[in-house]
Design an enzyme around this catalytic site. Sequence first.
Site, PDB file in Angstrom:
ATOM      1  N   ASN A  41       5.945   2.247  15.484  1.00 46.04           N
ATOM      2  CA  ASN A  41       5.138   1.040  15.193  1.00 46.04           C
ATOM      3  C   ASN A  41       5.768  -0.188  15.831  1.00 46.04           C
ATOM      4  O   ASN A  41       5.066  -1.029  16.403  1.00 46.04           O
ATOM      5  CB  ASN A  41       4.969   0.848  13.690  1.00 46.04           C
ATOM      6  N   LEU A  66      11.617   1.235   4.580  1.00 48.84           N
ATOM      7  CA  LEU A  66      11.528   2.043   3.359  1.00 48.84           C
ATOM      8  C   LEU A  66      12.297   1.478   2.175  1.00 48.84           C
ATOM      9  O   LEU A  66      12.502   2.170   1.190  1.00 48.84           O
ATOM     10  CB  LEU A  66      11.989   3.476   3.659  1.00 48.84           C
ATOM     11  N   ASN A 110       2.820  -5.229   5.871  1.00 49.00           N
ATOM     12  CA  ASN A 110       3.324  -3.850   5.868  1.00 49.00           C
ATOM     13  C   ASN A 110       2.233  -2.921   6.380  1.00 49.00           C
ATOM     14  O   ASN A 110       1.046  -3.153   6.129  1.00 49.00           O
ATOM     15  CB  ASN A 110       3.715  -3.456   4.440  1.00 49.00           C
ATOM     16  N   HIS A 140       0.908   0.903   5.998  1.00 45.56           N
ATOM     17  CA  HIS A 140       1.045   2.084   5.129  1.00 45.56           C
ATOM     18  C   HIS A 140       0.122   3.180   5.654  1.00 45.56           C
ATOM     19  O   HIS A 140      -1.036   2.888   5.994  1.00 45.56           O
ATOM     20  CB  HIS A 140       0.714   1.724   3.682  1.00 45.56           C
ATOM     21  N   GLU A 167      -2.414   3.485  13.241  1.00 43.63           N
ATOM     22  CA  GLU A 167      -1.442   2.499  12.746  1.00 43.63           C
ATOM     23  C   GLU A 167      -1.044   1.539  13.861  1.00 43.63           C
ATOM     24  O   GLU A 167      -0.957   0.321  13.655  1.00 43.63           O
ATOM     25  CB  GLU A 167      -0.191   3.202  12.224  1.00 43.63           C
TER      26      GLU A 167
HETATM   27  N1  LIG Z   1       7.933  -5.805  -2.226  1.00 44.75           N
HETATM   28  C1  LIG Z   1       7.522  -4.823  -1.393  1.00 44.75           C
HETATM   29  N2  LIG Z   1       8.394  -4.210  -0.559  1.00 44.75           N
HETATM   30  C2  LIG Z   1       7.947  -3.222   0.280  1.00 44.75           C
HETATM   31  C3  LIG Z   1       6.598  -2.826   0.270  1.00 44.75           C
HETATM   32  C4  LIG Z   1       5.696  -3.507  -0.618  1.00 44.75           C
HETATM   33  O1  LIG Z   1       4.469  -3.223  -0.644  1.00 44.75           O
HETATM   34  N3  LIG Z   1       6.198  -4.485  -1.420  1.00 44.75           N
HETATM   35  N4  LIG Z   1       6.149  -1.790   1.084  1.00 44.75           N
HETATM   36  C5  LIG Z   1       7.196  -0.861   1.489  1.00 44.75           C
HETATM   37  C6  LIG Z   1       6.727   0.215   2.399  1.00 44.75           C
HETATM   38  N5  LIG Z   1       6.232   1.323   1.562  1.00 44.75           N
HETATM   39  C7  LIG Z   1       4.901   1.621   1.604  1.00 44.75           C
HETATM   40  O2  LIG Z   1       4.147   1.151   2.453  1.00 44.75           O
HETATM   41  C8  LIG Z   1       7.124   2.051   0.745  1.00 44.75           C
HETATM   42  C9  LIG Z   1       8.405   2.268   1.210  1.00 44.75           C
HETATM   43  C10 LIG Z   1       9.309   2.986   0.420  1.00 44.75           C
HETATM   44  C11 LIG Z   1       8.917   3.481  -0.804  1.00 44.75           C
HETATM   45  C12 LIG Z   1       9.916   4.218  -1.647  1.00 44.75           C
HETATM   46  O3  LIG Z   1       9.578   4.811  -2.655  1.00 44.75           O
HETATM   47  N6  LIG Z   1      11.174   4.151  -1.198  1.00 44.75           N
HETATM   48  C13 LIG Z   1      12.258   4.880  -1.886  1.00 44.75           C
HETATM   49  C14 LIG Z   1      13.495   4.950  -0.995  1.00 44.75           C
HETATM   50  C15 LIG Z   1      13.176   5.726   0.283  1.00 44.75           C
HETATM   51  C16 LIG Z   1      14.384   5.746   1.223  1.00 44.75           C
HETATM   52  O4  LIG Z   1      15.176   4.760   1.218  1.00 44.75           O
HETATM   53  O5  LIG Z   1      14.518   6.737   1.980  1.00 44.75           O
HETATM   54  C17 LIG Z   1      12.638   4.114  -3.147  1.00 44.75           C
HETATM   55  O6  LIG Z   1      12.470   2.868  -3.178  1.00 44.75           O
HETATM   56  O7  LIG Z   1      13.154   4.786  -4.026  1.00 44.75           O
HETATM   57  C18 LIG Z   1       7.631   3.265  -1.260  1.00 44.75           C
HETATM   58  C19 LIG Z   1       6.712   2.556  -0.486  1.00 44.75           C
HETATM   59  C20 LIG Z   1       8.382  -1.611   2.083  1.00 44.75           C
HETATM   60  N7  LIG Z   1       8.818  -2.630   1.134  1.00 44.75           N
HETATM   61  N1  LIG Z   2       5.151   3.487   2.880  1.00 46.37           N
HETATM   62  C1  LIG Z   2       5.774   3.169   4.134  1.00 46.37           C
HETATM   63  C2  LIG Z   2       5.530   4.278   5.131  1.00 46.37           C
HETATM   64  O1  LIG Z   2       5.302   5.423   4.777  1.00 46.37           O
HETATM   65  N2  LIG Z   2       5.571   3.906   6.399  1.00 46.37           N
HETATM   66  C3  LIG Z   2       5.291   4.869   7.436  1.00 46.37           C
HETATM   67  O2  LIG Z   2       6.480   5.322   8.057  1.00 46.37           O
HETATM   68  C4  LIG Z   2       6.156   5.701   9.378  1.00 46.37           C
HETATM   69  C5  LIG Z   2       7.176   5.031  10.274  1.00 46.37           C
HETATM   70  O3  LIG Z   2       6.972   5.398  11.546  1.00 46.37           O
HETATM   71  P1  LIG Z   2       7.698   4.599  12.743  1.00 46.37           P
HETATM   72  O4  LIG Z   2       9.135   4.355  12.315  1.00 46.37           O
HETATM   73  O5  LIG Z   2       7.553   5.521  13.893  1.00 46.37           O
HETATM   74  O6  LIG Z   2       6.959   3.294  12.911  1.00 46.37           O
HETATM   75  C6  LIG Z   2       4.736   5.210   9.663  1.00 46.37           C
HETATM   76  O7  LIG Z   2       3.796   6.261   9.550  1.00 46.37           O
HETATM   77  C7  LIG Z   2       4.504   4.222   8.559  1.00 46.37           C
HETATM   78  O8  LIG Z   2       3.154   4.091   8.169  1.00 46.37           O
END
Ligand SMILES: Nc1nc2c(c(=O)[nH]1)N[C@@H](CN(C=O)c1ccc(C(=O)N[C@@H](CCC(=O)O)C(=O)O)cc1)CN2
Ligand SMILES: NCC(=O)N[C@@H]1O[C@H](COP(=O)([O-])[O-])[C@@H](O)[C@H]1O
Length: 196
Positions: free
Chosen positions: A14, A88, A105, A107, A177
């Site tokens: 991305n 993440l 973000n 998703h 995306e």
């Molecule tokens: N305040 C916010 N921060 C972030 C958001 C958001 O909407 N509000 N979006 C995320 C991205 N995301 C979904 O799009 C997402 C990323 C990670 C997780 C998650 O459960 N992460 C794990 C840890 C994973 C790891 O470190 O390998 C966790 O928190 O336990 C859920 C949704 C980015 N930030």
């Molecule tokens: N909830 C967050 C999430 O799942 N994000 C997803 O991680 C991948 C990252 O790919 P990239 O590092 O190749 O851009 C993408 O598919 C993005 O939508």
Amino acid sequence: MFKIAVLISGGGTNLQSIIDNIENGYLENCAIEMIISDREGAYGLERGKKSGIKTYCVDRKKHKGNLSEEILKIVDGKVDLIVLAGYLSILKGDIIKKFKNKIINIHPSLIPAFCGNDMYGIKVHERALEYGVKVSGCTVHFVDEGTDTGSIIIQKTVPVYVEDTPEELQKRVLVQEHKALSEAIKLISQGKISIK
Ligand SMILES: Nc1nc2c(c(=O)[nH]1)N[C@@H](CN(C=O)c1ccc(C(=O)N[C@@H](CCC(=O)O)C(=O)O)cc1)CN2
Ligand SMILES: NCC(=O)N[C@@H]1O[C@H](COP(=O)([O-])[O-])[C@@H](O)[C@H]1O
């Protein structure tokens, strides 16, 4: 110039799509000021270095309690938009307030489906296939205190086939995306997005 910080955790496709769309003129008035990863070794950092973009790693394990604060110190006053591109870690505290409606973000599902805590990466597509959806896609949304709860900006759809593997669905969604993210950045940089 519309200045952007891109936050990553992994491969950075991305991120690369934003770099490419700046280089080809689609994002004509945009520049990536910095790339910030929450883990060492994220290939997206290499992508940034190859393009001469400043990179930082604010490791989520070393900054367990102050990750968001450390990121705010880097971006505060330097960028117009923060883009979470496969990032993440959940952002908390002052950065959310200071950058209200200036963090987006991407998703890999059609929110409100298959989103929220613990829903990221390939897991999203596994759940979608388990559920038996016939259409999936991706969502670009503003980031707020919740997880995947911010206002939706753009969504793009893809068909889901019964024989799909999670990896095949992931690959199909990823193409959309890359389009959706740059479309959202362009609209925001042109001041064309307002929130009801
Ligand atoms: N305040 C916010 N921060 C972030 C958001 C958001 O909407 N509000 N979006 C995320 C991205 N995301 C979904 O799009 C997402 C990323 C990670 C997780 C998650 O459960 N992460 C794990 C840890 C994973 C790891 O470190 O390998 C966790 O928190 O336990 C859920 C949704 C980015 N930030
Ligand atoms: N909830 C967050 C999430 O799942 N994000 C997803 O991680 C991948 C990252 O790919 P990239 O590092 O190749 O851009 C993408 O598919 C993005 O939508």
